[in-house]
Design an enzyme around this catalytic site. Structure first.
Site, PDB file in Angstrom:
ATOM      1  N   SER A 115       0.833  -1.196   0.000  1.00 46.44           N
ATOM      2  CA  SER A 115       0.000   0.000   0.000  1.00 46.44           C
ATOM      3  C   SER A 115       0.875   1.257   0.000  1.00 46.44           C
ATOM      4  O   SER A 115       1.689   1.430  -0.904  1.00 46.44           O
ATOM      5  CB  SER A 115      -0.975  -0.051   1.187  1.00 46.44           C
ATOM      6  OG  SER A 115      -2.002   0.879   1.050  1.00 46.44           O
ATOM      7  N   ASP A 268      -9.751  -4.524  -5.195  1.00 52.20           N
ATOM      8  CA  ASP A 268      -8.918  -3.448  -4.647  1.00 52.20           C
ATOM      9  C   ASP A 268      -9.012  -2.234  -5.565  1.00 52.20           C
ATOM     10  O   ASP A 268      -8.767  -2.349  -6.774  1.00 52.20           O
ATOM     11  CB  ASP A 268      -7.461  -3.936  -4.543  1.00 52.20           C
ATOM     12  CG  ASP A 268      -6.515  -2.880  -3.980  1.00 52.20           C
ATOM     13  OD1 ASP A 268      -6.985  -1.859  -3.451  1.00 52.20           O
ATOM     14  OD2 ASP A 268      -5.284  -3.090  -4.080  1.00 52.20           O
ATOM     15  N   HIS A 298      -7.696  -5.361  -0.628  1.00 54.43           N
ATOM     16  CA  HIS A 298      -6.681  -4.481  -0.055  1.00 54.43           C
ATOM     17  C   HIS A 298      -6.646  -4.678   1.465  1.00 54.43           C
ATOM     18  O   HIS A 298      -7.684  -4.627   2.109  1.00 54.43           O
ATOM     19  CB  HIS A 298      -7.017  -3.034  -0.374  1.00 54.43           C
ATOM     20  CG  HIS A 298      -5.846  -2.116  -0.174  1.00 54.43           C
ATOM     21  ND1 HIS A 298      -4.978  -1.763  -1.207  1.00 54.43           N
ATOM     22  CD2 HIS A 298      -5.388  -1.491   0.915  1.00 54.43           C
ATOM     23  CE1 HIS A 298      -4.037  -0.951  -0.739  1.00 54.43           C
ATOM     24  NE2 HIS A 298      -4.264  -0.777   0.528  1.00 54.43           N
TER      25      HIS A 298
END
Length: 298
Positions: A115, A268, A298
């Site tokens: 991320s 995601d 995610h």
């Protein structure tokens, strides 16, 4: 909180040029120098910590027989952007110079992050690509990285707009919190009103739904043109910097990047940023390994 003891690893809390790190060293003696992994945790730059990624880093160190360095960069908004990227860069340079002290081959160091941590890994690799005073990064591993803040209406944004944990709306909310900006800017940014036509045209060759394979565009509806709002654009200049949006780096930078592994997940909002960066790297003759998790999120 100090790390719990581990039968397979030596674990130490240190500072690399003032940046907090936790280093995981396999206890088993090695006949040769080990690989090194610089790990940057996720959390949108505003949460997450060394401690919250403890199990992941232990697992990586054990399973890959590598020395793992988890970087505890200071969080925004208390520590203003780009402090996070700068601290990841500082810790990386320190480790590359001192790698042999920890039994690591300085030519076998990779950067890894998930991320926002993937953003920092990408940015640090871009920054170090042409430096000749330190060893080259061997590879980068980008796990569903955040790579651009110009277009929040890519196919994956639309498809996963309401998916937990990272919805389309929350993505922009976290971006604004990270930069300590007024969250009332969220709606015009979601609509794309922060991007002038000149910038849209400049980056269309890299940031374009047409570059995403058709298999990932089922149900996609191109967004309608929106009214450009100069006052919003002025408020969020950081979004157009490659340090914040690594996908916008020039070809001269991208062609100097190391071997890359990109992990994307189907459910995601950031999926398509990974796909677009994959294409950019391949177009610049960077070797890419891509792993797509069909049922991942995610």
């Amino acid at each position: 909180f100090p790390a719990r003891p581990d039968s397979q690893l030596f674990i130490k809390d240190l500072h690399f040029d003032g940046v907090p790190v936790r280093i995981y060293l396999p206890r088993e003696p090695s006949a040769s120098k080990r690989r090194g992994v610089m790990f940057f945790h996720g959390g949108c730059g505003i949460f997450g910590s060394i401690r919250s990624y403890e199990r992941i880093c232990r697992y990586m160190a054990r399973k890959s027989d590598s020395v793992v360095v988890s970087v505890g960069y200071h969080l925004a908004p208390e520590h203003k952007y780009p402090a996070q990227t700068l601290e990841c860069l500082t810790a990386t340079v320190h480790f590359l110079k001192a790698a042999e002290t920890y039994g690591v081959d300085p030519a076998r160091v990779i950067l890894c992050g998930d991320s926002a941590g993937g953003t920092y890994a990408a940015s640090v690799c871009q920054e170090l690509g042409h430096r000749t005073d330190i060893p080259k990064i061997r590879a980068q591993v980008l796990i569903y990285p955040f790579l651009q803040a110009l277009n929040f209406n890519l196919p994956s944004h639309q498809k996963n707009a309401a998916v937990a944990f990272l919805s389309q709306e929350r993505t922009v909310h976290f971006v604004l919190k990270y930069l300590n900006k007024d969250c009332s800017l969220k709606e015009p940014i979601l609509a794309g009103s922060h991007v002038p036509e000149s910038i849209n045209l400049k980056y269309r060759k890299w940031l374009n739904p047409d570059l995403i394979p058709d298999a990932f565009k089922l149900g996609y509806k191109p967004s309608l043109p929106t009214l450009f709002l100069p006052q919003v654009h002025e408020e969020v200049q950081e979004l157009f910097e490659p340090w914040f949006s690594p996908l916008l780096a020039e070809d001269a930078v991208v062609c100097g990047l190391p071997d890359t592994c990109i992990v994307t997940c189907e459910h995601d909002v950031l999926r398509d940023e990974g796909l677009l960066y994959k294409k950019r790297l391949e177009d610049n003759n960077v070797r890419v390994t891509w792993h797509h998790v069909e049922k991942g999120f995610h």
